[in-house]
Design an enzyme around this catalytic site. Structure first.
Site, short mmCIF file in Angstrom:
data_model
loop_
_atom_site.label_atom_id
_atom_site.label_comp_id
_atom_site.label_asym_id
_atom_site.label_seq_id
_atom_site.Cartn_x
_atom_site.Cartn_y
_atom_site.Cartn_z
N ASP A 180 34.84 44.25 41.58
CA ASP A 180 34.15 43.26 40.75
C ASP A 180 32.92 42.70 41.45
O ASP A 180 32.68 42.97 42.64
CB ASP A 180 35.12 42.11 40.38
N ASN B 291 46.15 32.07 40.66
CA ASN B 291 46.68 32.07 39.29
C ASN B 291 47.18 33.46 38.87
O ASN B 291 47.41 33.70 37.69
CB ASN B 291 45.62 31.57 38.31
N HIS C 248 45.47 36.32 39.17
CA HIS C 248 44.46 37.28 38.74
C HIS C 248 44.31 38.41 39.76
O HIS C 248 44.57 38.24 40.94
CB HIS C 248 43.11 36.61 38.42
N GLU D 40 41.38 37.43 34.61
CA GLU D 40 42.03 36.11 34.57
C GLU D 40 43.22 36.13 33.61
O GLU D 40 43.35 37.06 32.79
CB GLU D 40 41.00 35.07 34.11
C1 GLP Z 1 38.43 36.60 44.11
C2 GLP Z 1 38.38 38.11 43.87
C3 GLP Z 1 39.74 38.74 43.89
C4 GLP Z 1 40.55 38.22 45.09
C5 GLP Z 1 40.71 36.73 44.97
C6 GLP Z 1 41.56 36.12 46.07
O1 GLP Z 1 38.59 35.85 42.96
N1 GLP Z 1 37.71 38.44 42.66
O2 GLP Z 1 39.60 40.16 43.95
O3 GLP Z 1 41.79 38.86 45.14
O4 GLP Z 1 39.41 36.17 45.02
O5 GLP Z 1 40.77 35.76 47.16
P1 GLP Z 1 41.31 35.37 48.58
O6 GLP Z 1 41.72 36.64 49.25
O7 GLP Z 1 40.11 34.74 49.25
O8 GLP Z 1 42.41 34.43 48.38
#
Ligand code: GLP
Length: 243
Positions: free
Chosen positions: A67, A136, A138, A143
């Site tokens: 993404d 959440n 995702h 989402e």
């Molecule tokens: C972002 C990314 C996700 C990732 C998530 C969790 O929203 N789009 O791909 O898994 O963050 O991030 P973190 O690893 O910093 O908790």
């Protein structure tokens, strides 16, 4: 689903890097799906160190990132393009032209998403997809409420995701409200999937993804249907699992 519970963040990173190295050794031209966020940073560091020790060679791999924020300049220090180059690509011997990241400045968004799907298909699909998970539930930027059959598209970020990700920006209103994201249907076509989760902040999302009913309210619960999916989680992230 395979669940591997290890002690802490470092062990999650080591285990994930080991599985990625094993994949590349088995198939040097592997197509890897890559994730951003703070969770995979340790994995990328471990992979960089493995290259220094000549334990792995990235010269034949191709990557597709999950993404990218929209709109965002790739030079912005919070773009996922910038993240991937700083945390991994600048340190490994991946070839130019083999790193695919959705363009956060694409003028024709629909075309950008279609081209991305077509490129994944043309190369024969993703061999190994690495995932993190949002608080959440995702995955990528799918989402809650995202369709299990969704494809790469422009999405709105949840208020809670904007809040969580604002820690990386100077203020909350600087977080782009939208993103381009592979869909859940796209992710499910990967041959193998590894999801990483660490800390108690992820414990609820991990429990619902593994033990909850499959529901679009918890996007990662789609993974219950995947035939080769491994969760690598630390003890804190596993703390709410019943079994
Ligand atoms: C972002 C990314 C996700 C990732 C998530 C969790 O929203 N789009 O791909 O898994 O963050 O991030 P973190 O690893 O910093 O908790």
């Amino acid at each position: 689903m395979n669940i591997i519970i290890v002690k802490d963040y470092d062990e999650v990173s080591r285990k994930a890097a080991d599985l990625i190295i094993e994949q590349i050794k088995q198939k040097p031209s592997s197509v890897l799906g890559l994730a951003t966020g703070s969770t995979p940073v340790g994995t990328y560091k471990t992979l960089t160190n493995a290259l220094k020790k000549k334990e792995v060679d990235f010269s034949d791999i191709t990557t597709f990132n999950l993404d990218e924020y929209y709109p965002i300049d790739r030079e912005h220090d919070q773009s996922y393009w910038y993240f991937m180059h700083t945390n991994l690509f600048h340190h490994i011997n991946i070839r130019e032209g083999r790193k695919n990241i959705l363009n956060g400045k694409a003028e024709d968004v629909d075309q950008e998403c279609k081209d991305y799907e077509a490129a994944i298909k043309k190369i024969g699909g993703i061999d190994l997809q690495l995932l993190g998970i949002g608080n959440n539930g995702h995955i990528a930027f799918n989402e809650p409420g995202s369709s299990f059959t969704s494809r790469t598209r422009l999405v709105d970020l949840d208020e809670s995701t904007i809040q969580a990700n604002s820690r990386f920006f100077s203020s909350k209103d600087k977080v782009p409200g939208k993103a381009l994201s592979m869909g859940l249907g796209t992710i499910m076509e990967a041959k193998k999937i590894i999801l990483l989760a660490t800390s108690e902040k992820k414990a609820k999302a991990v429990r619902l993804s593994i033990e909850g009913p499959q529901s679009e309210d918890v996007p990662a619960s789609v993974l219950q249907k995947h035939t080769n999916c491994t969760f690598i989680i630390d003890q804190a992230a596993a703390s709410l699992l019943k079994k």
